[in-house]
Motif scaffolding. Structure first.
Motif, PDB file in Angstrom:
ATOM      1  N   LEU A 390      51.684  38.475  12.234  1.00  0.00           N
ATOM      2  CA  LEU A 390      52.995  39.100  12.066  1.00  0.00           C
ATOM      3  C   LEU A 390      53.064  40.434  12.808  1.00  0.00           C
ATOM      4  O   LEU A 390      54.057  40.739  13.475  1.00  0.00           O
ATOM      5  CB  LEU A 390      53.292  39.300  10.580  1.00  0.00           C
ATOM      6  CG  LEU A 390      53.530  38.028   9.762  1.00  0.00           C
ATOM      7  CD1 LEU A 390      53.545  38.340   8.274  1.00  0.00           C
ATOM      8  CD2 LEU A 390      54.842  37.351  10.175  1.00  0.00           C
ATOM      9  N   THR A 391      51.996  41.212  12.703  1.00  0.00           N
ATOM     10  CA  THR A 391      51.967  42.507  13.399  1.00  0.00           C
ATOM     11  C   THR A 391      52.029  42.316  14.908  1.00  0.00           C
ATOM     12  O   THR A 391      52.754  43.045  15.614  1.00  0.00           O
ATOM     13  CB  THR A 391      50.705  43.290  13.003  1.00  0.00           C
ATOM     14  OG1 THR A 391      50.676  43.459  11.580  1.00  0.00           O
ATOM     15  CG2 THR A 391      50.681  44.658  13.671  1.00  0.00           C
ATOM     16  N   ASP A 392      51.309  41.328  15.418  1.00  0.00           N
ATOM     17  CA  ASP A 392      51.362  41.024  16.855  1.00  0.00           C
ATOM     18  C   ASP A 392      52.784  40.665  17.281  1.00  0.00           C
ATOM     19  O   ASP A 392      53.232  41.032  18.378  1.00  0.00           O
ATOM     20  CB  ASP A 392      50.412  39.870  17.193  1.00  0.00           C
ATOM     21  CG  ASP A 392      48.949  40.302  17.200  1.00  0.00           C
ATOM     22  OD1 ASP A 392      48.695  41.518  17.239  1.00  0.00           O
ATOM     23  OD2 ASP A 392      48.076  39.420  17.157  1.00  0.00           O
ATOM     24  N   SER A 393      53.490  39.938  16.411  1.00  0.00           N
ATOM     25  CA  SER A 393      54.874  39.556  16.731  1.00  0.00           C
ATOM     26  C   SER A 393      55.763  40.785  16.871  1.00  0.00           C
ATOM     27  O   SER A 393      56.619  40.849  17.759  1.00  0.00           O
ATOM     28  CB  SER A 393      55.439  38.629  15.655  1.00  0.00           C
ATOM     29  OG  SER A 393      54.825  37.364  15.701  1.00  0.00           O
ATOM     30  N   PHE A 394      55.574  41.768  15.989  1.00  0.00           N
ATOM     31  CA  PHE A 394      56.363  43.000  16.068  1.00  0.00           C
ATOM     32  C   PHE A 394      56.005  43.789  17.328  1.00  0.00           C
ATOM     33  O   PHE A 394      56.886  44.269  18.042  1.00  0.00           O
ATOM     34  CB  PHE A 394      56.117  43.864  14.825  1.00  0.00           C
ATOM     35  CG  PHE A 394      56.971  43.487  13.641  1.00  0.00           C
ATOM     36  CD1 PHE A 394      58.153  44.158  13.374  1.00  0.00           C
ATOM     37  CD2 PHE A 394      56.597  42.459  12.797  1.00  0.00           C
ATOM     38  CE1 PHE A 394      58.945  43.806  12.293  1.00  0.00           C
ATOM     39  CE2 PHE A 394      57.374  42.098  11.703  1.00  0.00           C
ATOM     40  CZ  PHE A 394      58.555  42.773  11.450  1.00  0.00           C
ATOM     41  N   VAL A 395      54.726  43.911  17.589  1.00  0.00           N
ATOM     42  CA  VAL A 395      54.273  44.701  18.746  1.00  0.00           C
ATOM     43  C   VAL A 395      54.695  44.053  20.065  1.00  0.00           C
ATOM     44  O   VAL A 395      54.958  44.753  21.046  1.00  0.00           O
ATOM     45  CB  VAL A 395      52.742  44.888  18.688  1.00  0.00           C
ATOM     46  CG1 VAL A 395      52.214  45.513  19.974  1.00  0.00           C
ATOM     47  CG2 VAL A 395      52.352  45.739  17.481  1.00  0.00           C
ATOM     48  N   ASN A 396      54.781  42.719  20.071  1.00  0.00           N
ATOM     49  CA  ASN A 396      55.094  42.005  21.319  1.00  0.00           C
ATOM     50  C   ASN A 396      56.544  41.546  21.432  1.00  0.00           C
ATOM     51  O   ASN A 396      56.895  40.829  22.372  1.00  0.00           O
ATOM     52  CB  ASN A 396      54.160  40.796  21.463  1.00  0.00           C
ATOM     53  CG  ASN A 396      52.718  41.220  21.681  1.00  0.00           C
ATOM     54  OD1 ASN A 396      52.415  41.994  22.581  1.00  0.00           O
ATOM     55  ND2 ASN A 396      51.809  40.731  20.834  1.00  0.00           N
ATOM     56  N   SER A 397      57.392  41.966  20.488  1.00  0.00           N
ATOM     57  CA  SER A 397      58.817  41.641  20.585  1.00  0.00           C
ATOM     58  C   SER A 397      59.462  42.556  21.621  1.00  0.00           C
ATOM     59  O   SER A 397      59.604  43.761  21.407  1.00  0.00           O
ATOM     60  CB  SER A 397      59.511  41.809  19.232  1.00  0.00           C
ATOM     61  OG  SER A 397      60.914  41.760  19.389  1.00  0.00           O
ATOM     62  N   GLU A 398      59.848  41.986  22.745  1.00  0.00           N
ATOM     63  CA  GLU A 398      60.394  42.782  23.850  1.00  0.00           C
ATOM     64  C   GLU A 398      61.660  43.538  23.423  1.00  0.00           C
ATOM     65  O   GLU A 398      61.816  44.724  23.721  1.00  0.00           O
ATOM     66  CB  GLU A 398      60.690  41.861  25.039  1.00  0.00           C
ATOM     67  CG  GLU A 398      61.112  42.582  26.312  1.00  0.00           C
ATOM     68  CD  GLU A 398      62.604  42.887  26.370  1.00  0.00           C
ATOM     69  OE1 GLU A 398      62.978  43.890  27.004  1.00  0.00           O
ATOM     70  OE2 GLU A 398      63.381  42.125  25.739  1.00  0.00           O
ATOM     71  N   LYS A 399      62.531  42.856  22.707  1.00  0.00           N
ATOM     72  CA  LYS A 399      63.784  43.499  22.306  1.00  0.00           C
ATOM     73  C   LYS A 399      63.536  44.601  21.280  1.00  0.00           C
ATOM     74  O   LYS A 399      64.130  45.687  21.363  1.00  0.00           O
ATOM     75  CB  LYS A 399      64.753  42.460  21.735  1.00  0.00           C
ATOM     76  CG  LYS A 399      66.144  43.021  21.448  1.00  0.00           C
ATOM     77  CD  LYS A 399      67.134  41.921  21.121  1.00  0.00           C
ATOM     78  CE  LYS A 399      68.541  42.476  20.958  1.00  0.00           C
ATOM     79  NZ  LYS A 399      69.526  41.400  20.691  1.00  0.00           N
ATOM     80  N   LEU A 400      62.669  44.350  20.310  1.00  0.00           N
ATOM     81  CA  LEU A 400      62.350  45.387  19.329  1.00  0.00           C
ATOM     82  C   LEU A 400      61.748  46.604  20.011  1.00  0.00           C
ATOM     83  O   LEU A 400      62.129  47.746  19.718  1.00  0.00           O
ATOM     84  CB  LEU A 400      61.388  44.840  18.267  1.00  0.00           C
ATOM     85  CG  LEU A 400      60.877  45.870  17.245  1.00  0.00           C
ATOM     86  CD1 LEU A 400      62.027  46.462  16.456  1.00  0.00           C
ATOM     87  CD2 LEU A 400      59.850  45.248  16.316  1.00  0.00           C
ATOM     88  N   GLN A 401      60.826  46.384  20.916  1.00  0.00           N
ATOM     89  CA  GLN A 401      60.194  47.514  21.603  1.00  0.00           C
ATOM     90  C   GLN A 401      61.214  48.309  22.412  1.00  0.00           C
ATOM     91  O   GLN A 401      61.150  49.534  22.470  1.00  0.00           O
ATOM     92  CB  GLN A 401      59.062  47.005  22.506  1.00  0.00           C
ATOM     93  CG  GLN A 401      57.880  46.410  21.752  1.00  0.00           C
ATOM     94  CD  GLN A 401      57.198  47.409  20.836  1.00  0.00           C
ATOM     95  OE1 GLN A 401      57.074  48.587  21.154  1.00  0.00           O
ATOM     96  NE2 GLN A 401      56.763  46.934  19.673  1.00  0.00           N
ATOM     97  N   ARG A 402      62.165  47.615  23.019  1.00  0.00           N
ATOM     98  CA  ARG A 402      63.215  48.303  23.779  1.00  0.00           C
ATOM     99  C   ARG A 402      64.048  49.192  22.853  1.00  0.00           C
ATOM    100  O   ARG A 402      64.370  50.340  23.180  1.00  0.00           O
ATOM    101  CB  ARG A 402      64.099  47.269  24.482  1.00  0.00           C
ATOM    102  CG  ARG A 402      65.108  47.888  25.453  1.00  0.00           C
ATOM    103  CD  ARG A 402      65.727  46.836  26.346  1.00  0.00           C
ATOM    104  NE  ARG A 402      66.621  45.935  25.630  1.00  0.00           N
ATOM    105  CZ  ARG A 402      66.408  44.653  25.413  1.00  0.00           C
ATOM    106  NH1 ARG A 402      65.282  44.095  25.856  1.00  0.00           N
ATOM    107  NH2 ARG A 402      67.278  43.897  24.765  1.00  0.00           N
TER     108      ARG A 402
END
Length: 666
Positions: A390-402
């Motif tokens: 789950l943490t990897d999904s948050f860290v690798n979400s392109e839109k969230l990071q933007r």
């Protein structure tokens, strides 16, 4: 103006290197003089309008409408321009065109029998309205706001010359041509967007964009497209910032809150977070557990029984993981002084009771299939695997990071802007109302320095090298800022999450607030806070949100004789039964401060189809006798500095210290 003379030459010589750089932009006496005249003119323009919104909590439809109608400013402009020449119905229809030009035009094309006349009348009305809202800006600034396709035409219409011989024929000719060549719809959309752009010069978001409501990612997209915005982080924003940084406790909290409100749209659809591993795990370990206390607050959503049961199981599964991960943080940071939040090991498994703060309560749930009672804060292998994924999904979400990078770029713990101090929660205080000292590492901080330190830590958590000791510490601090006693974002002694799920007695749910909330109606304490941030305590204001104002119980958002304003009035639907309204917003224009309370908003669809605006009530908080000018603002202060520099450059040119640049001479 300062007008430096020969007696100031030593100052000019001291700044000569800087002035030589400035001369590249203003290479002649003429160009520097022209810019001084231009800046002096700008100083005398009326102060631009600021719009303050707080605690949006994902309610994107209400936010979108509030952004488009500028908390009623556009409607008031329509009243100013057209007065009694238009009926209230006509004014509402025109306002809807400005708010939602594309969608409204689709309906008009279907319903209007004489479309050409409607175009002509509407174009005239929009041009008059645009003239009004653009009047406080320079032509240059208005020009920059114009769409490329229609910039020349709109500028001609906004600034038609009074001495033109056939100005009315010229004016009418432009309108007629726009309609004849079938560009009226595009022009209406363009000029409506210009009106929206010009009516508010600066948007302030006082925290909590995320959680509870269904469209935080939609709100973030809108903010990223806004021409001028700043954000003061709220505790819910900090939680998402921590999750995007890779903080597992923040990830668990984000998902728990999303499941609590049956709001997975932002997580799954908005940011592409895969929750299948969590769902599979929850069905395996909680398949016979009704998870009654974890049934989501569906609010207005229609969710079938099977889906509701699955969400409840996922909800409980992530909550237990959260308690374990938080326990690990508390144990490795005794300086947090949060040992009272270690509750799993305090459960009496014979009686299924727990003693909290001297009171013993019966637990309403005795199913803990993943807890090892010999080491209750240790994640099972499966739990560890799931939280890592789950943490990897948050860290690798392109839109969230933007979106999170934008939050860092435009955001901060607090902001000082035009004599207003903006922050989401509080400035921690002691029992006597003095600034509370908080030790971080080996150094104690309070007031402004404390908020500055927290701001730096929040940035460290996101930008420091992965797996570094500094980043790991900062991520733990991000969680502390979410729920720690001395967090200015949280502002409470403790967060009773465990108690709210496992204890029915509401006495155990109490979350005592920081002393700030006892003193925020004390004018002297508020003045002390303003002084701490180097603001004039007699003319400045504190603007914050975080704790909803219980309007239906008679509470006022205006505190400390107007020195402090609370603009969280229940934007989030979950709070509206408690507050009695649907939020406060604040407008600060050249005439003063206006506080607006809003009734619940039905839907954008109704606003477009029925010309239904948000029902709002406005209170004038301060009305200045002399209209504020740009010279009275922070921008004005900067412009005055620029004028002083240009004056020094003029002296340098005239005294031969710097040579003018002539295009004809190398």
């Amino acid at each position: 103006m300062i007008f430096y003379d020969e007696n100031n030459l030593d100052i000019i010589e001291k700044d000569l290197r800087y002035l030589q750089l400035l001369s590249r932009e203003y290479p002649t006496i003429s160009s520097a003089s022209t810019e001084i005249i231009n800046l002096e003119a700008i100083l005398n323009l009326p102060k631009a309008t600021e719009h303050f919104i707080s605690d949006i909590h994902g309610e994107y439809e209400s936010f979108t409408h509030m952004l488009r109608n500028a908390s009623g400013v556009i409607k008031r402009k329509i009243d100013d321009v057209f007065g009694n020449s238009l009926s209230e119905e006509q004014k509402s229809a025109l306002a809807t065109v400005v708010y939602y030009p594309e969608k409204k035009l689709e309906l008009i094309k279907e319903k209007e029998s004489n479309l050409q006349d409607w175009y002509r009348i509407t174009l005239y009305q929009l041009i008059e309205l645009c003239k009004n809202v653009s009047s406080k800006y320079t032509r240059s600034k208005v020009r920059k706001a114009l769409p490329e396709d229609f910039s020349y035409i709109i500028e001609e219409l906004l600034h038609e010359q009074d001495d033109r011989v056939d100005k009315q024929a010229y004016y009418n000719g432009i309108i007629k041509t726009i309609i004849d060549i079938n560009r009226a719809p595009d022009f209406i959309i363009a000029i409506s967007n210009v009106i929206q752009r010009l009516v508010v010069d600066r948007l302030h978001i006082i925290g909590d964009i995320y959680d509870r409501g269904p469209g935080a990612e939609i709100i973030m997209d809108a903010l990223m497209n806004h021409h001028s915005v700043d954000i003061q982080w709220g505790n819910h924003d900090m939680l998402w910032m921590g999750a995007a940084s890779g903080c597992k406790s923040c990830v668990a909290n984000v998902l728990r809150i999303s499941l609590r409100y049956a709001n997975l749209k932002t997580v799954e659809d908005g940011y592409g977070i895969n929750l299948l591993p969590l769902a599979t795990f929850a069905l395996e370990f909680y398949h016979e557990d009704p998870c009654k206390s974890f049934t989501p607050r569906a609010l207005e959503k229609k969710i079938n029984k099977n889906e509701l049961q699955l969400l409840a199981k996922m909800h409980k599964a992530i909550a237990i993981m959260q308690f374990k991960i938080e326990g690990q943080i508390i144990k490795r940071h005794p300086e947090f002084k949060m040992e009272d939040r270690l509750l799993l090991d305090k459960i009496d498994r014979e009686k299924w009771e727990i003693t909290v703060y001297g009171h013993t309560y019966k637990l309403n749930d005795t199913s803990f299939p993943t807890v090892d009672w010999n080491d209750p804060y240790k994640l099972t292998d499966r739990e560890q695997e799931i939280i890592e994924k789950l943490t990897d999904s948050f860290v690798n979400s392109e839109k969230l990071q933007r979106h999170i990078k934008f939050l860092y770029g435009k955001g901060s713990m607090y902001l000082i802007y035009n004599s207003n101090l903006l922050y989401h929660g509080c400035v921690p205080l002691n029992k006597d109302g003095s600034l509370r000292e908080v030790k971080i590492g080996k150094i104690s901080y309070r007031g402004k320095e404390l908020l500055d330190r927290y701001d730096r830590i929040a940035r460290d958590a996101y930008f420091f090298k992965p797996n570094s000791a500094a980043k790991k510490y900062a991520m733990d601090m991000m969680w502390y800022m979410w729920c720690g006693e001395d967090s200015p974002m949280f502002g409470k002694i403790r967060m009773t999450t465990f108690e709210r799920y496992f204890i029915d007695d509401k006495e155990a749910h109490c979350e005592p607030k920081n002393y700030y909330y006892q003193y925020r109606d004390n004018e002297q304490v508020c003045k002390n806070i303003l002084s701490e941030f180097n603001l004039d305590p007699d003319s400045s204001h504190i603007i914050n949100g975080h704790i909803p104002v219980k309007t239906k119980e008679g509470e006022s958002p205006i505190k400390a004789n107007g020195r402090l304003l609370v603009i969280d009035g229940g934007f989030c639907k979950a709070y509206q039964p408690e507050t009695g309204i649907a939020g406060y917003t604040l407008i600060y224009n050249s005439y003063g401060l206006l506080l607006t309370s809003h009734e619940p908003f039905s839907a954008i669809k109704n606003a477009i189809e029925e010309d239904k605006d948000i029902i709002s009530s406005t209170v004038i908080l301060e009305h200045v006798a002399k209209r504020k000018r740009v010279a009275d603002t922070d921008i004005g202060t900067e412009l005055k500095k620029q004028i002083a520099d240009l004056e020094k450059l003029l002296i340098a040119y005239r005294k031969g210290l710097i040579k003018e640049y002539n295009d004809q001479v190398e």
